[in-house]
Design a protein around this motif. Structure first.
Motif, PDB file in Angstrom:
ATOM      1  N   GLY A 209     -15.147 -10.536  -4.116  1.00  0.00           N
ATOM      2  CA  GLY A 209     -16.093 -11.334  -4.825  1.00  0.00           C
ATOM      3  C   GLY A 209     -16.445 -12.131  -3.553  1.00  0.00           C
ATOM      4  N   ILE A 210     -14.996 -12.644  -2.959  1.00  0.00           N
ATOM      5  CA  ILE A 210     -15.858 -13.570  -1.816  1.00  0.00           C
ATOM      6  C   ILE A 210     -17.060 -12.873  -0.754  1.00  0.00           C
ATOM      7  N   GLY A 211     -16.400 -11.132  -0.185  1.00  0.00           N
ATOM      8  CA  GLY A 211     -17.296 -10.542   0.611  1.00  0.00           C
ATOM      9  C   GLY A 211     -18.785 -10.378   0.508  1.00  0.00           C
ATOM     10  N   LYS A 212     -18.989  -9.831  -1.011  1.00  0.00           N
ATOM     11  CA  LYS A 212     -19.689 -10.009  -1.470  1.00  0.00           C
ATOM     12  C   LYS A 212     -21.072 -11.202  -1.627  1.00  0.00           C
ATOM     13  N   ALA A 213     -20.526 -12.463  -2.043  1.00  0.00           N
ATOM     14  CA  ALA A 213     -20.882 -13.005  -1.710  1.00  0.00           C
ATOM     15  C   ALA A 213     -21.673 -14.071  -0.852  1.00  0.00           C
ATOM     16  N   PHE A 214     -19.915 -14.373   0.500  1.00  0.00           N
ATOM     17  CA  PHE A 214     -20.726 -15.049   1.633  1.00  0.00           C
ATOM     18  C   PHE A 214     -20.318 -13.319   2.473  1.00  0.00           C
ATOM     19  N   PRO A 215     -21.427 -12.605   3.095  1.00  0.00           N
ATOM     20  CA  PRO A 215     -21.159 -11.773   3.879  1.00  0.00           C
ATOM     21  C   PRO A 215     -20.442 -11.995   5.396  1.00  0.00           C
ATOM     22  N   SER A 216     -21.053 -13.062   5.805  1.00  0.00           N
ATOM     23  CA  SER A 216     -20.058 -13.860   7.497  1.00  0.00           C
ATOM     24  C   SER A 216     -19.158 -14.372   7.569  1.00  0.00           C
ATOM     25  N   PHE A 217     -18.572 -14.244   5.923  1.00  0.00           N
ATOM     26  CA  PHE A 217     -17.527 -14.659   6.337  1.00  0.00           C
ATOM     27  C   PHE A 217     -15.629 -14.156   6.864  1.00  0.00           C
ATOM     28  N   PRO A 218     -14.834 -13.768   7.394  1.00  0.00           N
ATOM     29  CA  PRO A 218     -14.516 -13.554   7.947  1.00  0.00           C
ATOM     30  C   PRO A 218     -13.265 -12.675   7.175  1.00  0.00           C
ATOM     31  N   ILE A 219     -13.101 -11.986   6.049  1.00  0.00           N
ATOM     32  CA  ILE A 219     -11.734 -11.882   5.656  1.00  0.00           C
ATOM     33  C   ILE A 219     -11.678 -10.492   5.897  1.00  0.00           C
ATOM     34  N   HIS A 220     -10.330  -9.601   5.608  1.00  0.00           N
ATOM     35  CA  HIS A 220     -10.407  -7.936   5.690  1.00  0.00           C
ATOM     36  C   HIS A 220      -9.638  -7.034   4.837  1.00  0.00           C
ATOM     37  N   PHE A 221      -9.526  -7.249   4.274  1.00  0.00           N
ATOM     38  CA  PHE A 221      -8.617  -6.220   3.065  1.00  0.00           C
ATOM     39  C   PHE A 221      -8.308  -4.724   3.619  1.00  0.00           C
ATOM     40  N   SER A 222      -7.185  -4.772   3.780  1.00  0.00           N
ATOM     41  CA  SER A 222      -6.755  -3.238   4.910  1.00  0.00           C
ATOM     42  C   SER A 222      -5.448  -2.477   4.315  1.00  0.00           C
ATOM     43  N   LEU A 223      -5.241  -1.723   3.745  1.00  0.00           N
ATOM     44  CA  LEU A 223      -3.799  -0.976   3.602  1.00  0.00           C
ATOM     45  C   LEU A 223      -2.790  -1.250   3.924  1.00  0.00           C
ATOM     46  N   GLY A 224      -2.899  -1.561   5.095  1.00  0.00           N
ATOM     47  CA  GLY A 224      -1.423  -2.616   6.005  1.00  0.00           C
ATOM     48  C   GLY A 224      -1.239  -3.282   5.299  1.00  0.00           C
ATOM     49  N   LEU A 225      -1.832  -4.515   5.302  1.00  0.00           N
ATOM     50  CA  LEU A 225      -1.711  -5.298   4.296  1.00  0.00           C
ATOM     51  C   LEU A 225      -1.402  -5.146   2.632  1.00  0.00           C
ATOM     52  N   VAL A 226      -1.699  -4.204   2.145  1.00  0.00           N
ATOM     53  CA  VAL A 226      -1.242  -3.309   1.221  1.00  0.00           C
ATOM     54  C   VAL A 226       0.694  -4.024   1.148  1.00  0.00           C
ATOM     55  N   PHE A 227       0.863  -2.950   2.119  1.00  0.00           N
ATOM     56  CA  PHE A 227       2.060  -2.662   2.692  1.00  0.00           C
ATOM     57  C   PHE A 227       3.295  -4.255   2.600  1.00  0.00           C
ATOM     58  N   VAL A 228       2.266  -4.142   4.231  1.00  0.00           N
ATOM     59  CA  VAL A 228       2.583  -6.037   4.226  1.00  0.00           C
ATOM     60  C   VAL A 228       3.242  -6.542   3.154  1.00  0.00           C
ATOM     61  N   SER A 229       2.224  -6.887   2.143  1.00  0.00           N
ATOM     62  CA  SER A 229       2.467  -7.772   0.587  1.00  0.00           C
ATOM     63  C   SER A 229       4.054  -7.106  -0.291  1.00  0.00           C
ATOM     64  N   MET A 230       3.920  -5.817  -0.118  1.00  0.00           N
ATOM     65  CA  MET A 230       4.638  -4.673  -1.212  1.00  0.00           C
ATOM     66  C   MET A 230       5.959  -5.704  -0.898  1.00  0.00           C
ATOM     67  N   ILE A 231       6.193  -5.104   1.184  1.00  0.00           N
ATOM     68  CA  ILE A 231       7.518  -5.416   1.843  1.00  0.00           C
ATOM     69  C   ILE A 231       7.828  -6.629   1.596  1.00  0.00           C
ATOM     70  N   VAL A 232       7.061  -7.593   1.585  1.00  0.00           N
ATOM     71  CA  VAL A 232       7.103  -9.525   1.034  1.00  0.00           C
ATOM     72  C   VAL A 232       7.400  -8.964   0.305  1.00  0.00           C
ATOM     73  N   SER A 233       6.536  -8.463  -1.066  1.00  0.00           N
ATOM     74  CA  SER A 233       7.941  -9.261  -2.224  1.00  0.00           C
ATOM     75  C   SER A 233       8.954  -8.781  -2.271  1.00  0.00           C
ATOM     76  N   ILE A 234       9.843  -7.373  -1.704  1.00  0.00           N
ATOM     77  CA  ILE A 234      10.486  -6.881  -1.713  1.00  0.00           C
ATOM     78  C   ILE A 234      11.179  -7.847  -1.495  1.00  0.00           C
ATOM     79  N   LEU A 235      11.455  -8.024  -0.273  1.00  0.00           N
ATOM     80  CA  LEU A 235      12.074  -8.876   0.162  1.00  0.00           C
ATOM     81  C   LEU A 235      12.131 -10.970  -0.108  1.00  0.00           C
TER      82      LEU A 235
END
Ligand SMILES: Nc1ncnc2c1ncn2[C@@H]1O[C@H](COP(=O)(O)OP(=O)(O)OP(=O)(O)O)[C@@H](O)[C@H]1O
Ligand SMILES: [Mg+2]
Lengths: 255, 416
Positions: free
Chosen positions: B365-391
C-alpha cells in the motif's frame, strides 16, 4: 461364583519397609504415614481401607511412584525406587503402573481412543500400533462402539471404563485404583468391580482403595490403615514370608 | 528419538486443539504479537529500503574510482589545515596520464579532470537554480556510469574543442522542457547559450539529501572559458583492479606528489577519496539508526510476548490436574515443558504469520501511494520474522512451561 476363586500369587513385586511420609504445613508437620511395611506379590487383589485421612491415598501415591517417601525403603520388582530420579519414576509409572482415579481424569477434549493412547505416546509407540492397541483394550472393557466419544458424551461408568482401559493399555505390572467407584452409583460401581474381577482372573495385580465394605469384599486381601499405620492385614503372615500356596488357600477359605 | 517425535506431534495437536477451544482468548493474545511483528517488520522494510537507497547513492561514486580532492570525505577536527591546502588543478590530469602510461603494470587506468560550480539554468521563461555545472572530458564516462534518457554524451572532438554543448540531468530537462524534447535546444547559463545534446536518465537523490539530477555536464574548455573563477576541481582516477585498491591508492599518491613536486619531508597536501572509505564513515550512523528503530519497535513485540507469557501461565494453572494426570501416565518433565513451549510458540507463530501478512499489504500500500518512500519487503524478512516469532514464543513460554514441568504430580492431581 468365580469371585471366590483365589489365584496363585506370584513373586514379590512390591516390598516396602517402614515407609513414612510427612507433610510440612507451616509450623505443623502432618505425619500421613508413620511406618508402613507391606509386601505385595504379583497377581494379588488387595483392598486398602480405613477412615478418611488415615493415609490411604498417600500410600497409593507412594506405591504408584507418584511420590517419594520421607523415609523407609521401597523396592519395586527388585529395584530401589527411593533412589530414582524424576524421569526414572516417570518411566516406571508409564510402563509398570496403571492408575485409575476416583474422578476419572480423562482429557476433556480428546475422544476415548486418544485418551487411551496417551500412555503409549509417552512410551514411544508408533501411531498405528498405538491406535490398534488402544482400540483393542477399549473393546475389552466393553467400549468398542465408543472409540470416538469425548468424555462428556459418556456416562460415568463408561468414563471409568475408558480410564481403566487407559490404565491397562501399556500392560502394567499393577493397577492402582483410588476409590474407583467413589463417583458412581452402586449398580455402576458393581459393574466396574466385575470388570476388576475379570482383570484379576486374567492375571492382573490390583490394589484398590475404598471406604465401602461391599466393594472391599471383592478383593482377596484387605489392608486396614489408621492414622498412618497398618491396623490389620489379612494377607500379612507375620513377615516370616509367605505360606505355601495350599495353606494360603486354606487361610483365605476360612475368612 | 522416535518417542521425542511422537511427543512433538502430540504436543502440536494439543496446542492446536487448545487454540481452537479458546478462540477469543487466543486471538486477543496473539494480537499483541501481531502488532509487534507488524511494527518490527515495517521497521525492517524501512531499514532495508534505507540500505538499498544508501547502496544506490554510494554506487554513484563507483567502487573502482579514486577521487583526488582538497578535502577528505570524512569529518575533520583540524579543518584549517585543509583549508589552506593548494587547490587541485584540472591540468594535473595530463601529467598523471603520462606517468600512468609510462608505468609498466600500473594499477591505474586513466585520470579524468572535473571542475564544478553551482549556477542557475534558463530556457525561455523557465529557470532552475542550484544546478551543478560540471566541466569534464569525454572520458568522464569511464568513471561515472549513467544511462541516457535521450541523446548522447559529447565526443572527444567536442570535448577537446570546447564546443558550447551540454548534457543535462533529468530534473533540469523536466523543469525547463516540461512538454517537448530538449535536444538541439539551447539553454542559458550565465547568459551563455549551450546546446543540449543529451539527457541523463533519472538517478534519484544522494541519501535523500540532494538530487543527482540537477546537473549540467559540458566540455572542460567551454566550462573554463566561462566559469573558471570560483570552480572546484577534482581528478577522478579509474582503477584497474578494484580488489587492489590500496596499492592503486599508494601508486596514485606517489604520482600526485610528483606532479605537485612535493618534497619528501612534507605530508600529503591533498586527499584521495574512495567510496569504501565514505561507506565506512557513514555505516555506523546508518547502523545506529537501524538499531534504534528495531529496538523501539522490538519493545512492542516484547509487550506482546509478555501477553503470551501471561496466558500460558493461566493455561498451566487451569490445566494443573491435567498435568498431574499426564505425569501419572508417564509424561516426563521434558514432555510437559515441550508441550507448553509448543503452545506458546504456536500462538506466536500464528501472530507472526498474521502480522507478516498485514505488514506485507501495508508495505505494498505504502509503496503504491508513495513510490519514493524507502521500503523494501523481501523473502529474507519473512524468514527473519518467522524466526523472531518462534524465539518470542520460546521466550514467553519458557517460564510457565518450566513451572508446569516442575509441578509435583501428587499436588497437581489434588489441585482444585
Ligand atoms: N499435600 C498435603 N499437604 C499436607 N497434608 C496432606 C497432604 N496430603 C495429605 N495430607 C494429609 O495426610 C493425611 C492422609 O491423607 P490421605 O489423602 O492419604 O488420606 P485418605 O486416607 O486418602 O483420606 P480419604 O479417605 O479422605 O481420601 C491427611 O491428614 C491429610 O490431611
Ligand atoms: Mg484418599
Amino acid at each position: 461364583m468365580s469371585s471366590n476363586h483365589v489365584r496363585q500369587a506370584g513373586p514379590i513385586m512390591i516390598d516396602i519397609e517402614n515407609i513414612t511420609k510427612d507433610y510440612v504445613m507451616g509450623e505443623e508437620i502432618v505425619h500421613a504415614l508413620r511406618g508402613v511395611s507391606l509386601q505385595i506379590r504379583s497377581n494379588e487383589y488387595i483392598a486398602v481401607m480405613g477412615p478418611s485421612g488415615s493415609g490411604k491415598s498417600t500410600l497409593m501415591n507412594m506405591l504408584g511412584c507418584l511420590d517419594t517417601p520421607t523415609s523407609g525403603r521401597y523396592e519395586f520388582n527388585g529395584r530401589n525406587v527411593s533412589a530414582m530420579n524424576d524421569d526414572e519414576l516417570a518411566a516406571i509409572r508409564n510402563r509398570e503402573i496403571g492408575f485409575v482415579f476416583q474422578t476419572f481424569n480423562l482429557l476433556p477434549r480428546a475422544d476415548s481412543l486418544r485418551n487411551v493412547e496417551l500412555p503409549l505416546i509417552y512410551a514411544g509407540i508408533d501411531p498405528e500400533t498405538r491406535r490398534e492397541r488402544a482400540a483393542r483394550v477399549l473393546q475389552d472393557v466393553g467400549l468398542g462402539d465408543r472409540l470416538d466419544h469425548k468424555p462428556n458424551e459418556l456416562s460415568g461408568g463408561q468414563r471409568q471404563r475408558v480410564a481403566i482401559a487407559r490404565a491397562l493399555v501399556n500392560d502394567p505390572s499393577i493397577i492402582l485404583a483410588d476409590e474407583p467407584t467413589g463417583n458412581l452409583d452402586s449398580k455402576t460401581g458393581e459393574e466396574i468391580m466385575a470388570l476388576f474381577e475379570n482383570l484379576y482372573q486374567r492375571g492382573h495385580t490390583i490394589i484398590l482403595v475404598t471406604h465401602e465394605a461391599n466393594i472391599a469384599r471383592h478383593a482377596r486381601r484387605t489392608v486396614h490403615l489408621r492414622d498412618g499405620l497398618i491396623e490389620s492385614d489379612d494377607g500379612d503372615f507375620g513377615g516370616i514370608g509367605i505360606l505355601p500356596m495350599e495353606d494360603r488357600l486354606e487361610a483365605d477359605a476360612t475368612l | 528419538m522416535k518417542r521425542f517425535a511422537y511427543e512433538l506431534t502430540e504436543s502440536w495437536k494439543i496446542a492446536v486443539a487448545q487454540m481452537r477451544s479458546n478462540k477469543t482468548r487466543s486471538t486477543l493474545t496473539a494480537l499483541g504479537v501481531i502488532i509487534g511483528i507488524v511494527a518490527v517488520t515495517l521497521m525492517g522494510t524501512a531499514i532495508a529500503g534505507i540500505q538499498i537507497g544508501f547502496d544506490k547513492s554510494m554506487a554513484v561514486f563507483g567502487d573502482d574510482v579514486l577521487y583526488v580532492e582538497q578535502w577528505p570525505w570524512k569529518p575533520v577536527d583540524d579543518w584549517w589545515n585543509y583549508r589552506d591546502r593548494k587547490k587541485i588543478k584540472t591540468e594535473y590530469a595530463e601529467p598523471i596520464n603520462r606517468i600512468i602510461a609510462a608505468t609498466p603494470n600500473s594499477n591505474l587506468v586513466e585520470a579524468v579532470p572535473t571542475s564544478s560550480l553551482i549556477r542557475s539554468v534558463k530556457y525561455a521563461d523557465n529557470e532552475v537554480s542550484n544546478v551543478l555545472i560540471r566541466g569534464t572530458v569525454s572520458d568522464y564516462l569511464i568513471t561515472s556510469t549513467f544511462d541516457f534518457k535521450e541523446g548522447r554524451f559529447f565526443n572527444e572532438l567536442e570535448s577537446r574543442g570546447g564546443a558550447n554543448v551540454c548534457v543535462i540531468g533529468y530534473d533540469v530537462a523536466d523543469a525547463l522542457f516540461p512538454s517537448d524534447s530538449p535536444i538541439e535546444k539551447s539553454v542559458l547559463i550565465n547568459g551563455q547559450p549551450f546546446k543540449v545534446i543529451g539527457v541523463i536518465a533519472r538517478q534519484g537523490t544522494f541519501l535523500g539529501l540532494f538530487s543527482l539530477d540537477a546537473i549540467v555536464v559540458m566540455p572542460l574548455p567551454a566550462f573554463q572559458k566561462y566559469f573558471s573563477a570560483k570552480s572546484d576541481s577534482d581528478i577522478l582516477v579509474k582503477v584497474k583492479d578494484k580488489t587492489r585498491l590500496a596499492e592503486a591508492r599508494d601508486e596514485l599518491t606517489g604520482i600526485i606528489r610528483r606532479v605537485r613536486a612535493l618534497p619528501p619531508e612534507k605530508k600529503d597536501d591533498f586527499s584521495i577519496n574512495e567510496q569504501q572509505a565514505l561507506k565506512s564513515t557513514l555505516d555506523p550512523i546508518k547502523n545506529s539508526i537501524a538499531i534504534a528503530g528495531l529496538f523501539i519497535t522490538g519493545l512492542s513485540l516484547f509487550v506482546g510476548a509478555i501477553g503470551i507469557m501471561n496466558i500460558t501461565f493461566v493455561s498451566v494453572k487451569e490445566r494443573t490436574r491435567e498435568i498431574g494426570t499426564r505425569k501419572a501416565l508417564g509424561a516426563r518433565r521434558r514432555t510437559i515443558l515441550l508441550q507448553f513451549l509448543i503452545e506458546s510458540t504456536a500462538l506466536c507463530l500464528l501472530g507472526g504469520f498474521i502480522g507478516l501478512t498485514v505488514a506485507y499489504f501495508t508495505c505494498t500500500g505504502i509503496g503504491k501511494a508513495f513510490p519514493s518512500f524507502p521500503i523494501h519487503f523481501s523473502l529474507g524478512l519473512v524468514f527473519v520474522s518467522m524466526i523472531v516469532s518462534i524465539l518470542t514464543g520460546l521466550f514467553s513460554g519458557f517460564a510457565p512451561a518450566w513451572t508446569a514441568s516442575r509441578l509435583d504430580p501428587v499436588a497437581a492431581l489434588r489441585y482444585e
